[in-house]
Design a protein around this motif. Structure first.
Motif, PDB file in Angstrom:
ATOM      1  N   MET A 128       0.810   8.491 -18.086  1.00  0.00           N
ATOM      2  CA  MET A 128      -0.483   7.835 -18.019  1.00  0.00           C
ATOM      3  C   MET A 128      -0.946   7.767 -16.563  1.00  0.00           C
ATOM      4  N   SER A 129      -2.212   7.971 -16.338  1.00  0.00           N
ATOM      5  CA  SER A 129      -2.744   7.932 -14.979  1.00  0.00           C
ATOM      6  C   SER A 129      -2.715   6.516 -14.403  1.00  0.00           C
ATOM      7  N   PHE A 130      -2.710   5.511 -15.259  1.00  0.00           N
ATOM      8  CA  PHE A 130      -2.667   4.123 -14.801  1.00  0.00           C
ATOM      9  C   PHE A 130      -1.437   3.862 -13.928  1.00  0.00           C
ATOM     10  N   PHE A 131      -0.314   4.406 -14.334  1.00  0.00           N
ATOM     11  CA  PHE A 131       0.938   4.142 -13.621  1.00  0.00           C
ATOM     12  C   PHE A 131       1.049   4.917 -12.310  1.00  0.00           C
ATOM     13  N   LYS A 132       0.212   5.909 -12.097  1.00  0.00           N
ATOM     14  CA  LYS A 132       0.210   6.656 -10.836  1.00  0.00           C
ATOM     15  C   LYS A 132      -0.089   5.716  -9.669  1.00  0.00           C
ATOM     16  N   GLU A 133      -0.885   4.694  -9.912  1.00  0.00           N
ATOM     17  CA  GLU A 133      -1.226   3.722  -8.864  1.00  0.00           C
ATOM     18  C   GLU A 133       0.001   2.960  -8.370  1.00  0.00           C
ATOM     19  N   PHE A 134       1.050   2.904  -9.168  1.00  0.00           N
ATOM     20  CA  PHE A 134       2.255   2.156  -8.808  1.00  0.00           C
ATOM     21  C   PHE A 134       3.376   3.070  -8.311  1.00  0.00           C
ATOM     22  N   GLU A 135       3.037   4.294  -8.016  1.00  0.00           N
ATOM     23  CA  GLU A 135       4.002   5.295  -7.579  1.00  0.00           C
ATOM     24  C   GLU A 135       4.794   4.850  -6.345  1.00  0.00           C
ATOM     25  N   ASN A 136       4.152   4.155  -5.415  1.00  0.00           N
ATOM     26  CA  ASN A 136       4.809   3.715  -4.178  1.00  0.00           C
ATOM     27  C   ASN A 136       5.058   2.212  -4.160  1.00  0.00           C
ATOM     28  N   TYR A 137       5.206   1.616  -5.322  1.00  0.00           N
ATOM     29  CA  TYR A 137       5.376   0.170  -5.425  1.00  0.00           C
ATOM     30  C   TYR A 137       6.563  -0.333  -4.601  1.00  0.00           C
ATOM     31  N   ASP A 138       7.708   0.341  -4.717  1.00  0.00           N
ATOM     32  CA  ASP A 138       8.903  -0.108  -3.976  1.00  0.00           C
ATOM     33  C   ASP A 138       8.660  -0.123  -2.474  1.00  0.00           C
ATOM     34  N   ARG A 139       8.009   0.902  -1.986  1.00  0.00           N
ATOM     35  CA  ARG A 139       7.710   0.987  -0.556  1.00  0.00           C
ATOM     36  C   ARG A 139       6.752  -0.140  -0.140  1.00  0.00           C
ATOM     37  N   CYS A 140       5.718  -0.346  -0.941  1.00  0.00           N
ATOM     38  CA  CYS A 140       4.746  -1.408  -0.675  1.00  0.00           C
ATOM     39  C   CYS A 140       5.437  -2.777  -0.655  1.00  0.00           C
ATOM     40  N   TYR A 141       6.319  -3.012  -1.609  1.00  0.00           N
ATOM     41  CA  TYR A 141       7.029  -4.284  -1.712  1.00  0.00           C
ATOM     42  C   TYR A 141       7.870  -4.538  -0.458  1.00  0.00           C
ATOM     43  N   LYS A 142       8.522  -3.495   0.052  1.00  0.00           N
ATOM     44  CA  LYS A 142       9.325  -3.633   1.267  1.00  0.00           C
ATOM     45  C   LYS A 142       8.452  -3.955   2.472  1.00  0.00           C
ATOM     46  N   VAL A 143       7.312  -3.306   2.577  1.00  0.00           N
ATOM     47  CA  VAL A 143       6.399  -3.563   3.689  1.00  0.00           C
ATOM     48  C   VAL A 143       5.879  -4.996   3.631  1.00  0.00           C
ATOM     49  N   LEU A 144       5.479  -5.441   2.448  1.00  0.00           N
ATOM     50  CA  LEU A 144       5.002  -6.817   2.297  1.00  0.00           C
ATOM     51  C   LEU A 144       6.099  -7.815   2.662  1.00  0.00           C
ATOM     52  N   GLY A 145       7.328  -7.539   2.275  1.00  0.00           N
ATOM     53  CA  GLY A 145       8.455  -8.404   2.623  1.00  0.00           C
ATOM     54  C   GLY A 145       8.654  -8.478   4.126  1.00  0.00           C
ATOM     55  N   ALA A 146       8.505  -7.336   4.803  1.00  0.00           N
ATOM     56  CA  ALA A 146       8.636  -7.312   6.262  1.00  0.00           C
ATOM     57  C   ALA A 146       7.517  -8.111   6.923  1.00  0.00           C
ATOM     58  N   MET A 147       6.311  -8.038   6.355  1.00  0.00           N
ATOM     59  CA  MET A 147       5.185  -8.789   6.904  1.00  0.00           C
ATOM     60  C   MET A 147       5.414 -10.292   6.766  1.00  0.00           C
ATOM     61  N   VAL A 148       5.985 -10.714   5.663  1.00  0.00           N
ATOM     62  CA  VAL A 148       6.272 -12.137   5.457  1.00  0.00           C
ATOM     63  C   VAL A 148       7.244 -12.628   6.524  1.00  0.00           C
ATOM     64  N   LYS A 149       8.208 -11.807   6.888  1.00  0.00           N
ATOM     65  CA  LYS A 149       9.184 -12.195   7.909  1.00  0.00           C
ATOM     66  C   LYS A 149       8.550 -12.350   9.283  1.00  0.00           C
TER      67      LYS A 149
END
Length: 105
Positions: free
Chosen positions: A1-22
């Protein structure tokens, strides 16, 4: 499904957001937190100001320009409120996180 393509880099995004919180300051400048080399902090310390709102030049201060990228002119509007009403009253009210900068004619 094309909907899930938007979440292709979710893990990377989550790590970046975690680093920003720190990167967040756990304690404000006046409580020993923040960057000791911050130009704003050093300026307030040199002038013996509690904050920029005490300075007659805060509305045109270039040290605050970096905030415009993410906050528009919200920081100036917030400083005006603190200057006019004081910190306690400001903290009880609404604070702006972003405010579109008005274009100069």
């Amino acid at each position: 499904m094309s909907f899930f393509k938007e979440f292709e880099n979710y893990d990377r995004c989550y790590k970046v957001l975690g680093a920003m919180v720190k990167l967040r300051c756990k304690r404000g400048c006046r409580n020993g937190g923040g960057n000791p080399y911050c130009a704003i902090r050093k300026c307030c310390e040199r002038k013996k100001y509690e904050g920029c709102w005490e300075c007659d030049e805060y509305e045109s201060c270039s040290k605050l320009d970096f905030l415009k990228i993410n906050h528009g002119d919200a920081h100036i509007k917030n400083l005006r409120k603190i200057n006019k009403k004081g910190k306690k009253e400001f903290l009880r009210g609404k604070r702006l996180m972003y405010s579109k900068i008005k274009e100069q004619p």
